[in-house]
Design a protein around this motif. Structure first.
Motif, mmCIF file in Angstrom:
data_model
loop_
_atom_site.group_PDB
_atom_site.id
_atom_site.type_symbol
_atom_site.label_atom_id
_atom_site.label_comp_id
_atom_site.label_asym_id
_atom_site.label_seq_id
_atom_site.Cartn_x
_atom_site.Cartn_y
_atom_site.Cartn_z
ATOM 1 N N ASN A 139 36.205 -27.812 -0.386
ATOM 2 C CA ASN A 139 36.425 -26.845 -1.416
ATOM 3 C C ASN A 139 36.274 -27.501 -2.706
ATOM 4 O OD1 ASN A 139 39.057 -28.263 -1.499
ATOM 5 N ND2 ASN A 139 39.426 -27.105 0.336
ATOM 6 N N TYR A 140 36.767 -27.030 -3.742
ATOM 7 C CA TYR A 140 36.881 -27.665 -5.130
ATOM 8 C C TYR A 140 37.683 -28.856 -5.032
ATOM 9 C CZ TYR A 140 34.126 -24.069 -7.631
ATOM 10 O OH TYR A 140 33.087 -23.289 -7.831
ATOM 11 N N ILE A 330 36.273 -20.577 -15.413
ATOM 12 C CA ILE A 330 37.395 -20.919 -14.549
ATOM 13 C C ILE A 330 37.138 -20.720 -12.952
ATOM 14 C CG2 ILE A 330 39.745 -19.800 -13.854
ATOM 15 C CD1 ILE A 330 39.895 -18.568 -16.858
ATOM 16 N N VAL A 331 37.301 -21.634 -12.208
ATOM 17 C CA VAL A 331 37.007 -22.066 -10.718
ATOM 18 C C VAL A 331 38.294 -21.619 -9.841
ATOM 19 C CG1 VAL A 331 34.712 -23.207 -11.444
ATOM 20 C CG2 VAL A 331 37.111 -24.323 -10.862
ATOM 21 N N PRO A 332 38.083 -21.236 -8.583
ATOM 22 C CA PRO A 332 39.111 -20.888 -7.663
ATOM 23 C C PRO A 332 39.197 -22.475 -6.901
ATOM 24 C CG PRO A 332 36.962 -20.177 -6.785
ATOM 25 C CD PRO A 332 36.784 -20.330 -8.151
ATOM 26 N N ALA A 333 40.546 -22.912 -7.071
ATOM 27 C CA ALA A 333 40.784 -24.233 -6.759
ATOM 28 C C ALA A 333 41.801 -24.393 -5.444
ATOM 29 C CB ALA A 333 41.357 -25.252 -7.713
ATOM 30 N N ALA A 334 41.924 -23.256 -4.551
ATOM 31 C CA ALA A 334 42.661 -23.093 -3.565
ATOM 32 C C ALA A 334 42.163 -24.309 -2.366
ATOM 33 C CB ALA A 334 42.721 -21.850 -2.796
ATOM 34 N N THR A 335 43.193 -24.930 -1.621
ATOM 35 C CA THR A 335 42.594 -25.752 -0.463
ATOM 36 C C THR A 335 42.978 -25.107 0.767
ATOM 37 O OG1 THR A 335 44.558 -27.110 -0.822
ATOM 38 C CG2 THR A 335 42.543 -27.863 -1.999
ATOM 39 N N SER A 336 43.644 -24.159 0.797
ATOM 40 C CA SER A 336 44.003 -23.328 2.162
ATOM 41 C C SER A 336 43.940 -21.852 2.020
ATOM 42 C CB SER A 336 45.422 -23.808 2.794
ATOM 43 O OG SER A 336 45.398 -24.969 2.953
#
Length: 526
Positions: A139-140, A330-336
């Motif tokens: 992911n990010y 702006i970006v989505p930085a979720a890891t789950s």
């Protein structure tokens, strides 16, 4: 002959190469018919305090001699294929620079990364943006190059005591970054250029005989008599080494849980939490550069840095801008799955029509008494709960909860939202229902104060996008101040952001180098 001169230039004189050379020659008053004159900039900073923006430049002028390069771009490393080996967990800036430093010192690094290589990561980032699917291993944040690869690539740091900043910059240049990063006061690389540079860093490690293992998740540690002997991967493979540098980044919650389960000493740590604020870049340019229409063709997209002290229920906390991205996204930085986190990034040209920045509030452990039962994981549990609330508020997808700035201050849900750079989309909500009062009220005070400092900043033609929660690690893995070694577990070297020590690409890279040096000095060179 070579001489150094100081100049104060217009944007065109500083950023137009031909105009710059003409200006230098005119200042020197030397006839070009008699002498060959070439100049290059070695330091450059923008001074926007007056009505007219000036560029302060330090230049080297070469009169009748060849221009010398800013650095020697040779990046040859010795072969360490058969040398003693160390394990480095995490292939972000800290891990990669630790590996390169180990090679320089004659030691073989085994670099272990849970995510994919930098090119393969792109498909997973596209899936987050377009399909709202979060791969918890890629992911990010997770993958080759870490969170820094798909970021603004800011290289400015105040951590001058941690190591040699110039050295880190030169290694980046030797692996493909432009020499401009050696010149600008606030250098950046850009998310479009970082993947290629990260790939080149990896190739240097491999060509020297180091190993880089992708899609390899560490699920256990091999401990004997309070010494770290190696790690165990998700496939059950045991990888042994003379020491372990743990450089997993600030989002590897499973590693914090593993450390806690193994009774390895960790500590809860203060961090910061808030939102991303998005304005039009043109508005920020008008405020910062005092221009009436636009900044023109020569000036870069302007940035800002803001801080304000607030009080809530008798407690004073700072509200401040974090990781400001001019001309960015702006970006989505979720890891789950089931969490909503946002971050910012910019391409090298910083040519998006949007400006965004984290605006966050300092969170101290005394602010979280109801989480004390979680011990060293208290701040992390709080962080995770806020991210889950944001996910639900956004519609249980990667669409983010959002609100116009003045509406937020007035606790009024926005009837409509503005155009945004955030690809997964926005959902209008009252962010006071997502954020705790001690965060939301301080943010509201901060926005009004920032409007006084930057006239025009406080406007309903900007919007908050939530939540910005991965500013730094909410857990610290302690280490000795001198040796960098864990105080209880020998041969374990907690490193950079994931250990709660360094923040940002350059400071993490320097911390990685220092950890490699300390480990090798203690267990290999003696």
């Amino acid at each position: 002959m070579k001489k150094e001169i100081q100049l104060q230039l217009t944007p065109q004189q500083a950023y137009d190469g031909e105009k710059f050379q003409e200006t230098v020659i005119k200042k020197l008053g030397i006839s070009t018919s008699q002498s060959k004159i070439q100049a290059k900039q070695v330091k450059r900073s923008i001074d926007a305090r007056g009505r007219q923006v000036k560029i302060n430049v330090t230049a080297e002028v070469f009169i009748d001699e060849l221009v010398t390069p800013l650095i020697d771009s040779n990046k040859t490393y010795q072969n360490i294929s058969n040398a003693a080996q160390i394990i480095i967990v995490g292939a972000g800036p800290a891990g990669m620079f630790a590996a390169l430093r180990a090679i320089e010192l004659g030691v073989k690094p085994i670099l272990i990364e849970r995510g994919k290589d930098v090119q393969a990561r792109r498909r997973d980032l596209a899936a987050i943006n377009k399909e709202h699917i979060v791969n918890p291993e890629s992911n990010y944040c997770f993958g080759e190059g870490g969170a820094g690869t798909y970021s603004d690539g800011k290289l400015y740091t105040r951590s001058k005591k941690r190591g040699d900043i110039r050295r880190i910059m030169e290694i980046f240049v030797a692996h493909g970054a432009t020499e401009e990063i050696l010149v600008d006061a606030h250098p950046h690389i850009g998310t479009n250029k970082l993947p290629k540079i990260v790939t080149e860093l990896r190739e240097s490690i491999l060509q020297a005989g180091g190993e880089v293992l992708f899609n390899t998740k560490v699920v256990d540690f091999i401990l004997e008599d309070n010494e770290m002997k190696g790690v165990v991967t998700q496939d059950g493979e045991k990888i042994l080494g003379l020491g372990v540098i743990l450089a997993t980044g600030h989002s590897a919650r499973d590693i914090y849980h593993l450390l806690h389960q193994k009774n390895i000493l960790i500590e809860a740590k203060p961090f910061a939490l808030g939102v991303r604020i998005e304005h039009s870049q043109n508005l920020i340019d008008k405020i910062q550069y005092h221009c009436e229409v636009d900044r023109g063709p020569y000036l870069p997209a302007s940035s800002y840095s803001l801080v304000h002290q607030t009080k809530f229920k008798g407690k004073q906390r700072g509200v401040f801008s974090f990781c400001m991205c001019p001309g960015g996204f702006i970006v989505p930085a979720a890891t789950s799955p089931g969490e909503l986190v946002v971050n910012g990034m910019s391409p090298s040209r910083r040519d998006s029509k949007f400006a965004n920045s984290g605006i966050v509030v300092a969170v101290e452990l005394e602010d979280l008494p109801q989480y004390a039962q979680y011990g060293p994981l208290a701040a992390m549990v709080f962080q995770a709960e806020i991210e889950k609330k944001a996910w639900i508020a956004g519609g249980s997808t990667q669409a983010a909860p959002a609100q116009r700035m003045v509406d937020f201050v007035n606790k009024k849900e926005s009837k409509s939202l503005l155009e945004t750079s955030y690809q997964p989309g926005l959902n209008s909500v009252n962010l006071h229902e997502v954020l705790p009062d001690f965060i939301a009220n301080r943010l509201a005070d901060g926005f009004k104060a920032f409007g006084n400092k930057m006239k025009g900043y406080y406007t309903n033609e900007s919007q908050l996008v939530g939540v910005e929660s991965r500013t730094s690690s909410p857990v610290r893995i302690p280490r000795d101040k001198e040796t960098y070694e864990h105080p209880v577990i020998k041969r374990l070297y907690p490193c950079a952001e994931g250990a709660g020590y360094a923040g940002g690409i350059v400071s993490a890279a320097m911390d990685g180098e220092r950890c490699a040096e300390k480990l090798i000095e203690e267990y290999i060179k003696k």
